[in-house]
Design a protein around this motif. Structure first.
Motif, PDB file in Angstrom:
ATOM      1  N   ASP A 231       0.893  -1.291  -0.089  1.00 47.07           N
ATOM      2  CA  ASP A 231       0.029  -0.047   0.016  1.00 47.07           C
ATOM      3  C   ASP A 231       0.756   1.149   0.090  1.00 47.07           C
ATOM      4  O   ASP A 231       1.831   1.156   0.630  1.00 47.07           O
ATOM      5  CB  ASP A 231      -0.778   0.063   1.135  1.00 47.07           C
ATOM      6  N   LYS A 232       0.406   2.205  -0.741  1.00 44.88           N
ATOM      7  CA  LYS A 232       1.504   3.322  -1.150  1.00 44.88           C
ATOM      8  C   LYS A 232       1.585   4.063   0.175  1.00 44.88           C
ATOM      9  O   LYS A 232       2.497   4.526   0.696  1.00 44.88           O
ATOM     10  CB  LYS A 232       0.944   4.313  -2.253  1.00 44.88           C
ATOM     11  N   ASP A 233       0.634   4.386   1.188  1.00 44.59           N
ATOM     12  CA  ASP A 233       0.490   4.999   2.084  1.00 44.59           C
ATOM     13  C   ASP A 233       1.458   4.183   3.309  1.00 44.59           C
ATOM     14  O   ASP A 233       2.179   4.745   4.039  1.00 44.59           O
ATOM     15  CB  ASP A 233      -0.661   5.466   2.979  1.00 44.59           C
ATOM     16  N   ASP A 234       1.239   2.893   3.314  1.00 46.89           N
ATOM     17  CA  ASP A 234       2.029   2.112   4.198  1.00 46.89           C
ATOM     18  C   ASP A 234       3.557   2.463   3.860  1.00 46.89           C
ATOM     19  O   ASP A 234       4.624   2.404   4.772  1.00 46.89           O
ATOM     20  CB  ASP A 234       1.785   0.781   4.139  1.00 46.89           C
ATOM     21  N   LEU A 235       3.957   2.358   2.532  1.00 38.87           N
ATOM     22  CA  LEU A 235       5.276   2.346   2.251  1.00 38.87           C
ATOM     23  C   LEU A 235       5.891   3.865   2.554  1.00 38.87           C
ATOM     24  O   LEU A 235       7.111   3.719   3.022  1.00 38.87           O
ATOM     25  CB  LEU A 235       5.444   2.415   0.526  1.00 38.87           C
ATOM     26  N   ILE A 236       5.161   4.862   2.263  1.00 38.69           N
ATOM     27  CA  ILE A 236       5.625   5.916   2.836  1.00 38.69           C
ATOM     28  C   ILE A 236       5.775   6.163   4.457  1.00 38.69           C
ATOM     29  O   ILE A 236       6.870   6.609   4.802  1.00 38.69           O
ATOM     30  CB  ILE A 236       4.736   7.135   2.405  1.00 38.69           C
ATOM     31  N   ARG A 237       4.832   5.609   5.161  1.00 37.61           N
ATOM     32  CA  ARG A 237       4.866   5.598   6.509  1.00 37.61           C
ATOM     33  C   ARG A 237       6.273   4.873   7.091  1.00 37.61           C
ATOM     34  O   ARG A 237       6.921   5.270   7.882  1.00 37.61           O
ATOM     35  CB  ARG A 237       3.662   4.952   7.125  1.00 37.61           C
ATOM     36  N   MET A 238       6.579   3.707   6.254  1.00 37.25           N
ATOM     37  CA  MET A 238       7.724   2.898   6.645  1.00 37.25           C
ATOM     38  C   MET A 238       9.022   3.672   6.463  1.00 37.25           C
ATOM     39  O   MET A 238      10.041   3.609   7.292  1.00 37.25           O
ATOM     40  CB  MET A 238       7.717   1.610   5.953  1.00 37.25           C
ATOM     41  N   MET A 239       8.964   4.370   5.102  1.00 41.07           N
ATOM     42  CA  MET A 239      10.145   5.067   4.828  1.00 41.07           C
ATOM     43  C   MET A 239      10.620   6.382   5.710  1.00 41.07           C
ATOM     44  O   MET A 239      11.847   6.551   5.959  1.00 41.07           O
ATOM     45  CB  MET A 239       9.853   5.714   3.453  1.00 41.07           C
TER      46      MET A 239
END
Length: 498
Positions: A231-239
């Motif tokens: 999920d795009k938002d999850d990836l950004i949050r992890m980054m």
């Protein structure tokens, strides 16, 4: 996709002095698999890849190729093990042919021990034809677009029969058409069971071309996700370790009178009869495919290229710009897309680079006004949240996002009326992009005229008030904010002027 592991990097740790840049990182790639490495600048991506490529040595950890432990201490040993790294900054010799570049350092020779240029051209052309590229092996690299030069780097890797190919921001210089060509090449490599490590800040690409996404933050692996489950938002949050609630910063600003006006500007080689207006407090986008002439037009406005026709006006007054210093003295500045080659002196420190355009304000004969200079650097360090150990840190050691902030600081110290931003977020991560967008918005709020060249259409749509579109050296249309769409922009970007 095969389950055979081509590459396994286990518990990789690396520190420079007391700074731990990688801490127990794992990375695996199977035959025919495309694995993305995602992370902010400074997350450890480059260090991990340099360890794989033999440029750095890990402090601890293990590298296995096809299940066998390897001690990769040089780039040559990496090559012997089928590893090829395609760097973001293109490393080619412009005044040599594609074939000569492809075989650079491993030239083919005839029975007499002489370099066999014809055989190298034949072998290179086989690869080109196999990839269905519209190129000739005897073309000079310097005559190619930046996008095609990037594809030459890929040809070079394939011709060396690479088994593991690392692509570092491979689409940063490509048009949309060239991106599709690249993706076709990647799919072909997958069929040949080549494993690919794909580094990109463009999240949309990862969902199109990758199988897994590995996320790094602060030197640690914080995620390893199958792309189909990502999920795009999850990836950004992890980054970034936080929510990016307002990725694009865009507020309503008062738009005042015309600052810059260009009438019928022409260059014999790059563009013709270009006319445009910019207003105070307005952000104008310039869209178009790579090679459309956007950069060349703006470099001519800036005086880096000589005009062969047309006029330039500032505040309604005609001005004669023959060199960049003329533009700068009139309050027009240009932030190059090539920040490393044209925007910064990497072997000098942050303080020097920030004060480069304003040296006359800080140096009077042999007297250097260090206090004023330091105060300026500190002002922009705080304002733009530039991550540096000190003002004496070498600029070349900064992340891409922080380098871009130094470039912006350098020009903004001149208090410009018009600032031209050429691909301002090229090659920087989502967190740094959000910060750059906030800076651009803040400049508009101060009444600065901003012209932004961008190949990322969502960037233009979300940041600009108006947009000009170019195709093959001509401005083919102007789009107002309420009419913005990627379809409208692409239609004009492929519309030839008769």
């Amino acid at each position: 996709m095969s389950e055979t592991k081509l590459l396994e990097m286990s518990n990789i740790t690396k520190a420079f002095a007391s700074n731990v840049v990688l801490n127990g990182v794992n990375l695996s790639v199977s035959e025919g698999e495309v694995v993305a490495i995602l992370g902010e600048n400074g997350a450890g991506k480059s260090t991990l890849i340099k360890i794989l490529g033999g440029i750095y040595r890990a402090d601890s950890g293990e590298i296995r190729i096809n299940g066998q432990t390897k001690n990769i201490t040089t780039a040559a040993i990496a090559g012997e093990n089928g590893i090829r790294i395609i760097h973001q900054e293109i490393i080619l010799v412009p005044d040599r042919t594609i074939a000569a570049n492809v075989f650079l350092g491993r030239e083919l020779k005839n029975k007499l021990g002489m370099v066999d240029a014809k055989l190298m051209e034949q072998e290179t052309q086989k690869v080109i034809d196999d990839l269905h590229l519209d190129l000739r092996a005897d073309q000079f690299v310097g005559d190619l677009t930046m996008g095609m030069q990037q594809l030459v780097e890929i040809i070079k890797a394939i011709s060396a029969e690479a088994k593991i190919v690392v692509m570092d921001e491979p689409t940063s210089s490509l048009s949309q058409a060239e991106v599709e060509i690249l993706f076709d090449i990647i799919r072909l490599l997958q069929k040949k069971k080549v494993g690919i490590v794909y580094i990109s800040h463009r999240l949309e690409e990862l969902f199109t071309i990758t199988d897994r996404i590995v996320v790094l933050r602060d030197g640690k692996m914080v995620g390893d996700v199958p792309t189909k489950e990502a999920d795009k938002d999850d990836l950004i949050r992890m980054m970034v370790g936080r929510e990016l609630s307002s990725y694009y910063t865009r507020n309503k600003h008062e738009i005042k009178g015309v600052s810059l006006e260009v009438k019928g500007l022409s260059h014999d080689k790059y563009f013709k009869n270009a006319s445009l207006q910019a207003r105070y407090g307005e952000i104008i986008g310039f869209a178009g495919l790579v090679g459309a002439g956007r950069t060349e037009l703006m470099k001519t406005v800036f005086g880096a290229y000589p005009k062969t026709g047309g006029e330039i006006y500032l505040d309604g007054k005609k001005i004669d710009i023959k060199r960049p210093q003329d533009a700068i003295s009139n309050g027009i500045v240009y932030v190059s897309e090539d920040r490393r080659g044209e925007g910064l002196i990497l072997k000098n420190d942050v303080k020097f680079n920030m004060g480069l355009v304003c040296l006359a304000d800080f140096v009077n004969g042999i007297r250097v006004k260090n206090t004023a200079w330091d105060e300026m650097v500190e002002e922009y360090r705080k304002k733009f949240s530039i991550k540096i150990t000190s003002s004496r840190q070498l600029t070349g050691n900064l992340s891409g996002g922080n380098q871009q902030k130094v470039v912006l600081s350098k020009w903004l110290a001149k208090d410009p009326k018009v600032i031209i931003l050429d691909e301002p977020t090229r090659g920087i991560d989502v967190g740094a992009k959000a910060e750059i967008y906030a800076i651009i918005d803040e400049l508009a709020s101060r009444g600065v005229s901003i012209i932004m060249i961008s190949s990322e259409l969502p960037e233009i749509i979300n940041m600009c008030n108006r947009c000009y579109v170019m195709c093959e050296g001509a401005i083919t249309g102007e789009i107002q904010e309420e009419e913005f769409s990627q379809e409208a922009m692409m239609q004009l970007a492929t519309k030839r002027e008769d």
